[in-house]
Design a protein around this motif. Structure first.
Motif, mmCIF file in Angstrom:
data_model
loop_
_atom_site.group_PDB
_atom_site.id
_atom_site.type_symbol
_atom_site.label_atom_id
_atom_site.label_comp_id
_atom_site.label_asym_id
_atom_site.label_seq_id
_atom_site.Cartn_x
_atom_site.Cartn_y
_atom_site.Cartn_z
ATOM 1 N N UNK A 26 41.772 -30.435 -12.208
ATOM 2 C CA UNK A 26 41.496 -30.062 -13.592
ATOM 3 C C UNK A 26 41.856 -28.608 -13.875
ATOM 4 N N UNK A 27 42.063 -28.343 -15.152
ATOM 5 C CA UNK A 27 42.568 -27.049 -15.577
ATOM 6 C C UNK A 27 42.071 -26.802 -17.000
ATOM 7 N N UNK A 28 41.412 -25.685 -17.236
ATOM 8 C CA UNK A 28 40.859 -25.383 -18.559
ATOM 9 C C UNK A 28 41.925 -25.345 -19.650
ATOM 10 N N UNK A 29 43.148 -24.975 -19.311
ATOM 11 C CA UNK A 29 44.216 -24.916 -20.308
ATOM 12 C C UNK A 29 44.770 -26.302 -20.656
ATOM 13 N N UNK A 30 44.493 -27.280 -19.830
ATOM 14 C CA UNK A 30 45.029 -28.630 -20.044
ATOM 15 C C UNK A 30 43.901 -29.660 -20.025
ATOM 16 N N UNK A 31 42.938 -29.541 -20.951
ATOM 17 C CA UNK A 31 41.812 -30.481 -20.934
ATOM 18 C C UNK A 31 42.220 -31.905 -21.298
ATOM 19 N N UNK A 32 43.431 -32.081 -21.830
ATOM 20 C CA UNK A 32 43.885 -33.422 -22.189
ATOM 21 C C UNK A 32 44.166 -34.287 -20.958
ATOM 22 N N UNK A 33 44.367 -33.662 -19.793
ATOM 23 C CA UNK A 33 44.572 -34.431 -18.563
ATOM 24 C C UNK A 33 43.201 -34.848 -18.045
ATOM 25 N N UNK A 34 42.931 -36.149 -18.119
ATOM 26 C CA UNK A 34 41.623 -36.683 -17.757
ATOM 27 C C UNK A 34 41.508 -37.048 -16.277
ATOM 28 N N UNK A 35 42.559 -37.676 -15.729
ATOM 29 C CA UNK A 35 42.535 -38.132 -14.335
ATOM 30 C C UNK A 35 43.934 -38.072 -13.758
ATOM 31 N N UNK A 36 44.009 -37.858 -12.460
ATOM 32 C CA UNK A 36 45.261 -37.972 -11.725
ATOM 33 C C UNK A 36 44.949 -38.820 -10.497
ATOM 34 N N UNK A 37 45.530 -40.002 -10.454
ATOM 35 C CA UNK A 37 45.265 -40.939 -9.363
ATOM 36 C C UNK A 37 46.522 -41.136 -8.530
ATOM 37 N N UNK A 52 55.324 -39.082 -3.422
ATOM 38 C CA UNK A 52 54.015 -39.448 -3.956
ATOM 39 C C UNK A 52 54.196 -40.040 -5.351
ATOM 40 N N UNK A 53 53.542 -41.169 -5.580
ATOM 41 C CA UNK A 53 53.522 -41.779 -6.909
ATOM 42 C C UNK A 53 52.111 -41.617 -7.463
ATOM 43 N N UNK A 54 52.020 -41.071 -8.680
ATOM 44 C CA UNK A 54 50.712 -40.842 -9.296
ATOM 45 C C UNK A 54 50.670 -41.431 -10.701
ATOM 46 N N UNK A 55 49.472 -41.799 -11.120
ATOM 47 C CA UNK A 55 49.208 -42.231 -12.480
ATOM 48 C C UNK A 55 48.352 -41.151 -13.121
ATOM 49 N N UNK A 56 48.856 -40.587 -14.209
ATOM 50 C CA UNK A 56 48.159 -39.502 -14.895
ATOM 51 C C UNK A 56 47.605 -40.045 -16.207
ATOM 52 N N UNK A 57 46.309 -39.870 -16.400
ATOM 53 C CA UNK A 57 45.649 -40.326 -17.619
ATOM 54 C C UNK A 57 45.416 -39.115 -18.511
ATOM 55 N N UNK A 58 45.952 -39.173 -19.727
ATOM 56 C CA UNK A 58 45.811 -38.062 -20.663
ATOM 57 C C UNK A 58 45.208 -38.567 -21.976
ATOM 58 N N UNK A 59 44.491 -37.686 -22.622
ATOM 59 C CA UNK A 59 43.960 -38.001 -23.945
ATOM 60 C C UNK A 59 44.739 -37.165 -24.948
ATOM 61 N N UNK A 60 45.550 -37.836 -25.735
ATOM 62 C CA UNK A 60 46.392 -37.155 -26.716
ATOM 63 C C UNK A 60 45.639 -37.002 -28.024
ATOM 64 N N UNK A 61 45.880 -35.898 -28.675
ATOM 65 C CA UNK A 61 45.271 -35.622 -29.975
ATOM 66 C C UNK A 61 46.171 -36.228 -31.053
#
Length: 185
Positions: A26-37, A52-61
């Protein structure tokens, strides 16, 4: 299709920058990134290349009216494939959005590599191709223009956030090294 490209130099060795990259969220500047799996990770023992393959969950405004029209959620998913080549000293990350890809596709490539001027710096390159799908062909140009501006803003904020994470990582690495040196004495 709209294209974006940005370059930046970090005044740290590639090994440090590439290690810190895994601590970006997590990163305060990028609160839209919810999870990285992490979905998959493989190491080629002959070459030392880690994939590495990752799934990134973001909350877009996204404005609620647009979400209602498109029948979508503010939660979006991105697939990322990262390749670390320790011999070539490169970390390449390729990502593409999975959510609403029929309306808009964002393909991003990020590369961290040892700077050509020497091992004390890392060169960062970020590129993106944004293209509207056939379903929104009439509005495609407007959607692409809006998206590229948003991408540029998010890229700048993301780079600032990573710089803060990198600074914290450097402090922790130096403290660990100092502690190890004291134990040896």
């Amino acid at each position: 299709m709209k294209l974006f490209k940005s370059t930046h130099e970090f005044d740290y060795k590639w090994s440090l920058v590439s290690a810190a990259q895994w601590q970006k969220y997590p990163n305060d500047n990028c609160p839209h990134v919810q999870h990285v799996d992490v979905l998959n990770r493989t190491l080629d023992e002959k070459t030392g290349i880690l994939t590495t393959e990752r799934l990134i969950t973001v909350e877009q405004n996204v404005p609620s009216i647009i979400r209602k029209i498109l029948g979508s959620s503010s939660i979006q998913y991105v697939r990322e494939i990262s390749i670390i080549d320790p011999k070539a000293k490169t970390l390449t990350m390729r990502s593409v959005n999975l959510t609403m890809a029929n309306l808009l596709t964002v393909e991003e490539t990020i590369e961290y590599k040892e700077h050509p001027d020497g091992p004390h710096k890392t060169q960062f390159t970020q590129q993106a191709a944004i293209s509207a799908g056939n379903m929104v062909a009439r509005w495609g140009g407007i959607l692409e223009d809006f998206s590229i501006k948003r991408f540029q803003q998010n890229a700048a904020v993301g780079r600032e956030g990573f710089a803060q994470v990198l600074e914290r990582f450097v402090v922790m690495a130096e403290a660990a090294e100092s502690g190890a040196n004291k134990m040896e004495q």
